[in-house]
Design an enzyme around this catalytic site. Sequence first.
Site, PDB file in Angstrom:
ATOM      1  N   ASN A  24      -0.639  -2.478  15.113  1.00  0.00           N
ATOM      2  CA  ASN A  24      -0.762  -2.268  16.554  1.00  0.00           C
ATOM      3  C   ASN A  24      -1.066  -3.579  17.267  1.00  0.00           C
ATOM      4  O   ASN A  24      -1.619  -4.510  16.680  1.00  0.00           O
ATOM      5  CB  ASN A  24      -1.870  -1.250  16.840  1.00  0.00           C
ATOM      6  CG  ASN A  24      -1.521   0.123  16.315  1.00  0.00           C
ATOM      7  OD1 ASN A  24      -0.421   0.613  16.532  1.00  0.00           O
ATOM      8  ND2 ASN A  24      -2.453   0.742  15.611  1.00  0.00           N
TER       9      ASN A  24
ATOM     10  N   GLY B 186       2.317   3.371   4.909  1.00  0.00           N
ATOM     11  CA  GLY B 186       3.132   2.842   3.821  1.00  0.00           C
ATOM     12  C   GLY B 186       3.606   3.925   2.879  1.00  0.00           C
ATOM     13  O   GLY B 186       4.748   3.905   2.397  1.00  0.00           O
TER      14      GLY B 186
ATOM     15  N   GLY C 148       0.796  -1.210   0.000  1.00  0.00           N
ATOM     16  CA  GLY C 148       0.000   0.000   0.000  1.00  0.00           C
ATOM     17  C   GLY C 148       0.832   1.263   0.000  1.00  0.00           C
ATOM     18  O   GLY C 148       2.029   1.251   0.309  1.00  0.00           O
ATOM     19  N   ALA C 149       0.178   2.346  -0.365  1.00  0.00           N
ATOM     20  CA  ALA C 149       0.796   3.671  -0.346  1.00  0.00           C
ATOM     21  C   ALA C 149      -0.157   4.634   0.348  1.00  0.00           C
ATOM     22  O   ALA C 149      -0.408   5.746  -0.110  1.00  0.00           O
ATOM     23  CB  ALA C 149       1.103   4.143  -1.763  1.00  0.00           C
ATOM     24  N   GLY C 150      -0.686   4.164   1.485  1.00  0.00           N
ATOM     25  CA  GLY C 150      -1.578   4.992   2.283  1.00  0.00           C
ATOM     26  C   GLY C 150      -0.805   5.835   3.266  1.00  0.00           C
ATOM     27  O   GLY C 150       0.337   6.228   2.997  1.00  0.00           O
TER      28      GLY C 150
ATOM     29  N   LYS D 108       3.934   0.296  23.455  1.00  0.00           N
ATOM     30  CA  LYS D 108       3.005   1.062  22.620  1.00  0.00           C
ATOM     31  C   LYS D 108       1.573   0.598  22.836  1.00  0.00           C
ATOM     32  O   LYS D 108       0.640   1.406  22.865  1.00  0.00           O
ATOM     33  CB  LYS D 108       3.365   0.952  21.137  1.00  0.00           C
ATOM     34  CG  LYS D 108       2.426   1.808  20.278  1.00  0.00           C
ATOM     35  CD  LYS D 108       2.662   1.713  18.802  1.00  0.00           C
ATOM     36  CE  LYS D 108       1.639   2.556  18.052  1.00  0.00           C
ATOM     37  NZ  LYS D 108       1.768   2.435  16.580  1.00  0.00           N
TER      38      LYS D 108
ATOM     39  N   GLU E 246     -10.367  -1.045  14.599  1.00  0.00           N
ATOM     40  CA  GLU E 246      -9.559  -2.175  15.047  1.00  0.00           C
ATOM     41  C   GLU E 246      -9.887  -2.530  16.506  1.00  0.00           C
ATOM     42  O   GLU E 246      -8.993  -2.715  17.334  1.00  0.00           O
ATOM     43  CB  GLU E 246      -8.077  -1.841  14.912  1.00  0.00           C
ATOM     44  CG  GLU E 246      -7.611  -1.644  13.485  1.00  0.00           C
ATOM     45  CD  GLU E 246      -6.134  -1.296  13.412  1.00  0.00           C
ATOM     46  OE1 GLU E 246      -5.372  -2.071  12.812  1.00  0.00           O
ATOM     47  OE2 GLU E 246      -5.755  -0.245  13.963  1.00  0.00           O
TER      48      GLU E 246
END
Length: 317
Positions: free
Chosen positions: A102, A12, A7-9, A187, A270
């Site tokens: 995550n 990414g 992806g290129a979101g 995290k 999520e």
Amino acid sequence: MKLLSLGAGALGGYFGGRLHQAGTDVTFLVRAARAEKLKAEGLRIQSPRGDAALTVKTVGDGALGGPYDLVLLSCKAYDLDSAMDAIAPAVGVDTVVVPVLNGIRHLDALDVRFGRERVVGGVARIGATLSPEGAVVHSSPFAAISIGERDKGRAPRPVLVEFAEALKRAGVDGGLHPDIMQDMWDKWVMLGTLASLTCAFRAPVGDILATKDGEAIVRETMAECRQVAAAAGHAPSEAALKMVEGIMLTRGSMFAASLLYDLERGGRVEADHIVGDLMARAAAAGIATPNLRFAYAHLQAYERRRARERAGEALSA
């Protein structure tokens, strides 16, 4: 090093774009519509660290090329199954998969699909979104990826060292972490608190703290998440707890989890991966987590209502 970014979101696109900008051989696995937009307009990044419009290489599901030395996996947890299907042809005998999702539940699924030896640990820390026009909008002062072998004390394999060096050249903070599983849990303690509360209150941290019992509820939820981590053998250090407190106890802060933004847009969330998995681990360890329980029920109710509305069912009176 040949790197494939799924992806290129927001994630990414930012990290892959910066790596490409700094000279790493990066290819983006994207859908046809995204590929056409990238071809026409380039990968656009808007950032306090400098804007960019980059000409990048893309591939689709049918022709991944490769073999790749490393696959950067930055999908949403609910897309993990389809993401694994998409990258499978690119994963060779020596390919390393670096997931920056995550929580930690995704590691089990990746291990089953690709083998534990190919899957390392990773943590991404960045505030970024994809604009309606398709640009990657980086809004936070930080942009970091931590990576490492999941077995504490194991020397990092050469491709991880090379990846860490590439991240440094790209101006991305983080790099190799000697105990990446602890970093992932640290995290998760922060995000479990942040996502649960900002979604349950439908408000950023500062608004929660401005209520009569807000600070007490924040501290209680932090303690629940910390106890789950401790039961798993990953109790946060004092420094890690101070970091969480700095995020969750800053008066006037407009900080909120991206989960809240997804929820307010009516999108998928999520919930299971971030909050539900914490609840499951708490139950297995005999830990009471009333605040997480409420927050998870809230998210489950939202998802149920969203599913009904998408199916065209009328809301009950």
